[in-house]
Design a protein around this motif. Structure first.
Motif, PDB file in Angstrom:
ATOM      1  N   ARG A 139       0.855  -1.184   0.000  1.00 43.38           N
ATOM      2  CA  ARG A 139       0.000   0.000   0.000  1.00 43.38           C
ATOM      3  C   ARG A 139       0.891   1.234   0.000  1.00 43.38           C
ATOM      4  N   THR A 140       0.486   2.265  -0.715  1.00 44.18           N
ATOM      5  CA  THR A 140       1.269   3.504  -0.699  1.00 44.18           C
ATOM      6  C   THR A 140       0.490   4.666  -0.099  1.00 44.18           C
ATOM      7  N   THR A 141      -0.783   4.474   0.211  1.00 41.19           N
ATOM      8  CA  THR A 141      -1.575   5.588   0.728  1.00 41.19           C
ATOM      9  C   THR A 141      -1.803   5.507   2.233  1.00 41.19           C
ATOM     10  N   HIS A 142      -1.338   4.452   2.889  1.00 38.86           N
ATOM     11  CA  HIS A 142      -1.387   4.379   4.339  1.00 38.86           C
ATOM     12  C   HIS A 142      -0.317   3.398   4.803  1.00 38.86           C
ATOM     13  N   VAL A 143       0.070   3.485   6.073  1.00 40.55           N
ATOM     14  CA  VAL A 143       1.252   2.747   6.519  1.00 40.55           C
ATOM     15  C   VAL A 143       0.990   1.794   7.682  1.00 40.55           C
ATOM     16  N   SER A 144      -0.241   1.723   8.185  1.00 43.79           N
ATOM     17  CA  SER A 144      -0.528   0.872   9.342  1.00 43.79           C
ATOM     18  C   SER A 144      -0.153  -0.585   9.082  1.00 43.79           C
ATOM     19  N   GLY A 145      -0.554  -1.104   7.929  1.00 46.84           N
ATOM     20  CA  GLY A 145      -0.270  -2.499   7.603  1.00 46.84           C
ATOM     21  C   GLY A 145       1.214  -2.777   7.511  1.00 46.84           C
ATOM     22  N   MET A 146       1.975  -1.810   6.995  1.00 52.58           N
ATOM     23  CA  MET A 146       3.417  -2.026   6.861  1.00 52.58           C
ATOM     24  C   MET A 146       4.112  -2.041   8.216  1.00 52.58           C
ATOM     25  N   PHE A 147       3.679  -1.160   9.126  1.00 53.24           N
ATOM     26  CA  PHE A 147       4.232  -1.208  10.482  1.00 53.24           C
ATOM     27  C   PHE A 147       3.908  -2.556  11.135  1.00 53.24           C
ATOM     28  N   THR A 148       2.693  -3.043  10.904  1.00 49.47           N
ATOM     29  CA  THR A 148       2.304  -4.342  11.445  1.00 49.47           C
ATOM     30  C   THR A 148       3.168  -5.456  10.867  1.00 49.47           C
ATOM     31  N   ASP A 149       3.353  -5.429   9.544  1.00 50.00           N
ATOM     32  CA  ASP A 149       4.167  -6.457   8.894  1.00 50.00           C
ATOM     33  C   ASP A 149       5.612  -6.419   9.378  1.00 50.00           C
ATOM     34  N   LEU A 150       6.158  -5.221   9.545  1.00 48.33           N
ATOM     35  CA  LEU A 150       7.522  -5.115  10.061  1.00 48.33           C
ATOM     36  C   LEU A 150       7.617  -5.716  11.467  1.00 48.33           C
ATOM     37  N   GLY A 151       6.602  -5.475  12.275  1.00 48.77           N
ATOM     38  CA  GLY A 151       6.583  -6.037  13.624  1.00 48.77           C
ATOM     39  C   GLY A 151       6.516  -7.549  13.619  1.00 48.77           C
ATOM     40  N   THR A 152       5.643  -8.108  12.795  1.00 48.19           N
ATOM     41  CA  THR A 152       5.527  -9.574  12.735  1.00 48.19           C
ATOM     42  C   THR A 152       6.778 -10.210  12.136  1.00 48.19           C
ATOM     43  N   ARG A 159      12.314 -15.687  16.380  1.00 47.17           N
ATOM     44  CA  ARG A 159      12.073 -17.121  16.506  1.00 47.17           C
ATOM     45  C   ARG A 159      13.007 -17.934  15.606  1.00 47.17           C
ATOM     46  N   GLY A 160      13.888 -17.240  14.885  1.00 46.06           N
ATOM     47  CA  GLY A 160      14.882 -17.947  14.087  1.00 46.06           C
ATOM     48  C   GLY A 160      14.574 -18.029  12.608  1.00 46.06           C
ATOM     49  N   HIS A 161      13.458 -17.443  12.163  1.00 42.85           N
ATOM     50  CA  HIS A 161      13.128 -17.476  10.739  1.00 42.85           C
ATOM     51  C   HIS A 161      13.975 -16.471   9.967  1.00 42.85           C
ATOM     52  N   LYS A 162      14.188 -16.753   8.706  1.00 41.77           N
ATOM     53  CA  LYS A 162      14.983 -15.878   7.866  1.00 41.77           C
ATOM     54  C   LYS A 162      14.229 -14.582   7.581  1.00 41.77           C
ATOM     55  N   LEU A 163      14.947 -13.461   7.603  1.00 39.15           N
ATOM     56  CA  LEU A 163      14.342 -12.151   7.362  1.00 39.15           C
ATOM     57  C   LEU A 163      14.373 -11.835   5.875  1.00 39.15           C
ATOM     58  N   ASP A 164      13.236 -11.444   5.322  1.00 43.55           N
ATOM     59  CA  ASP A 164      13.151 -11.033   3.918  1.00 43.55           C
ATOM     60  C   ASP A 164      13.629  -9.590   3.828  1.00 43.55           C
ATOM     61  N   THR A 165      14.927  -9.421   3.552  1.00 42.90           N
ATOM     62  CA  THR A 165      15.521  -8.085   3.597  1.00 42.90           C
ATOM     63  C   THR A 165      14.957  -7.153   2.521  1.00 42.90           C
ATOM     64  N   ARG A 166      14.583  -7.714   1.362  1.00 39.90           N
ATOM     65  CA  ARG A 166      14.037  -6.844   0.327  1.00 39.90           C
ATOM     66  C   ARG A 166      12.654  -6.320   0.714  1.00 39.90           C
ATOM     67  N   LYS A 167      11.875  -7.169   1.358  1.00 39.24           N
ATOM     68  CA  LYS A 167      10.551  -6.748   1.822  1.00 39.24           C
ATOM     69  C   LYS A 167      10.692  -5.664   2.895  1.00 39.24           C
ATOM     70  N   VAL A 168      11.647  -5.844   3.794  1.00 36.93           N
ATOM     71  CA  VAL A 168      11.899  -4.832   4.825  1.00 36.93           C
ATOM     72  C   VAL A 168      12.304  -3.519   4.177  1.00 36.93           C
ATOM     73  N   LEU A 169      13.211  -3.583   3.196  1.00 35.80           N
ATOM     74  CA  LEU A 169      13.662  -2.374   2.512  1.00 35.80           C
ATOM     75  C   LEU A 169      12.502  -1.661   1.833  1.00 35.80           C
ATOM     76  N   LEU A 170      11.643  -2.421   1.157  1.00 38.56           N
ATOM     77  CA  LEU A 170      10.504  -1.822   0.473  1.00 38.56           C
ATOM     78  C   LEU A 170       9.584  -1.120   1.463  1.00 38.56           C
TER      79      LEU A 170
END
Length: 223
Positions: A139-152, A159-170
């Motif tokens: 989404r580019t018109t609001h950021v609530s979901g992205m903050f949630t996704d970054l938190g999860t 918990r040891g799962h691999k971090l999707d660095t490109r998704k974080v960067l985006l």
């Protein structure tokens, strides 16, 4: 999904978030503190207006919501695809968004509430356009979901799962763009009032032109 996107998606996403953040800041400062780039706050205000039996305000807020939906519907009609593809008509959608914002600027400068509806439609158009190519992930018109996704994602990393660095960067780029756009919109409104909407309108038009040149000149695509 995001790993499959071309690299220019980050640049385009940042620019679109910048536009939306600017429009929303102008909306909050000039539309009776109403956000226009997303509908969460507007829906709550509509609920309060219903409870208070304020028919005029209820109608106004419902029209803002309806225009956002109609803007998204227009995006779906123009682009007509759920997969990112350079040949799709993103430049057309961006030019229409710019036109909506310029029209909103004109009527708001003359005290008409119609500008609220046009600005909401512009944001719905942009959000629908991005959702169309991202599969509703970005989404580019609001950021609530992205903050949630970054938190999860952070929790999963703990918990040891691999971090999707490109998704974080985006997501970081989109959030940064939205906040920076808000700063631009706030400063613009301070000096220009509703004429400040010309700034995100120009941003949308400029992105449309860059996309058009890249699409035809850089890739030789004829659609």
């Amino acid at each position: 999904m995001i790993r499959q996107f071309p690299r220019w998606v980050e640049i385009g996403g940042f620019w679109l978030a910048l536009i939306a953040g600017s429009v929303n800041a102008i909306g909050v400062l000039g539309f009776k503190h109403q956000a226009v780039s997303h509908l969460t706050g507007t829906s709550t205000l509509a609920s309060l207006a219903v409870v208070n039996l304020d028919i005029t305000e209820t109608g106004h807020l419902l029209l803002i919501i309806l225009c956002f939906v109609l803007g998204a519907a227009l995006s779906g009609a123009i682009i007509d695809n759920a997969v990112l593809h350079l040949g799709r008509r993103y430049s057309v959608a961006l030019v229409i968004e710019a036109a909506f914002l310029l029209l909103a600027m004109g009527v708001l400068s003359h005290g008409s509430n119609t500008g609220h509806y046009l600005a909401s439609a512009a944001c719905g158009l942009q959000n629908g356009m991005v959702s169309t190519y991202s599969g509703a992930i970005v989404r580019t018109t609001h950021v609530s979901g992205m903050f949630t996704d970054l938190g999860t994602m952070l929790g999963a990393r703990l918990r040891g799962h691999k971090l999707d660095t490109r998704k974080v960067l985006l997501f970081v780029l989109l959030i940064t763009g939205f906040i920076l756009g808000g700063c631009i919109g706030a400063i613009g409104f301070q000096y220009l009032q509703f004429t400040a909407l010309a700034l995100p309108a120009f941003g949308a038009f400029a992105l449309a032109m860059v996309y058009w040149v890249y699409r035809y000149w850089g890739n030789g695509i004829n659609r």
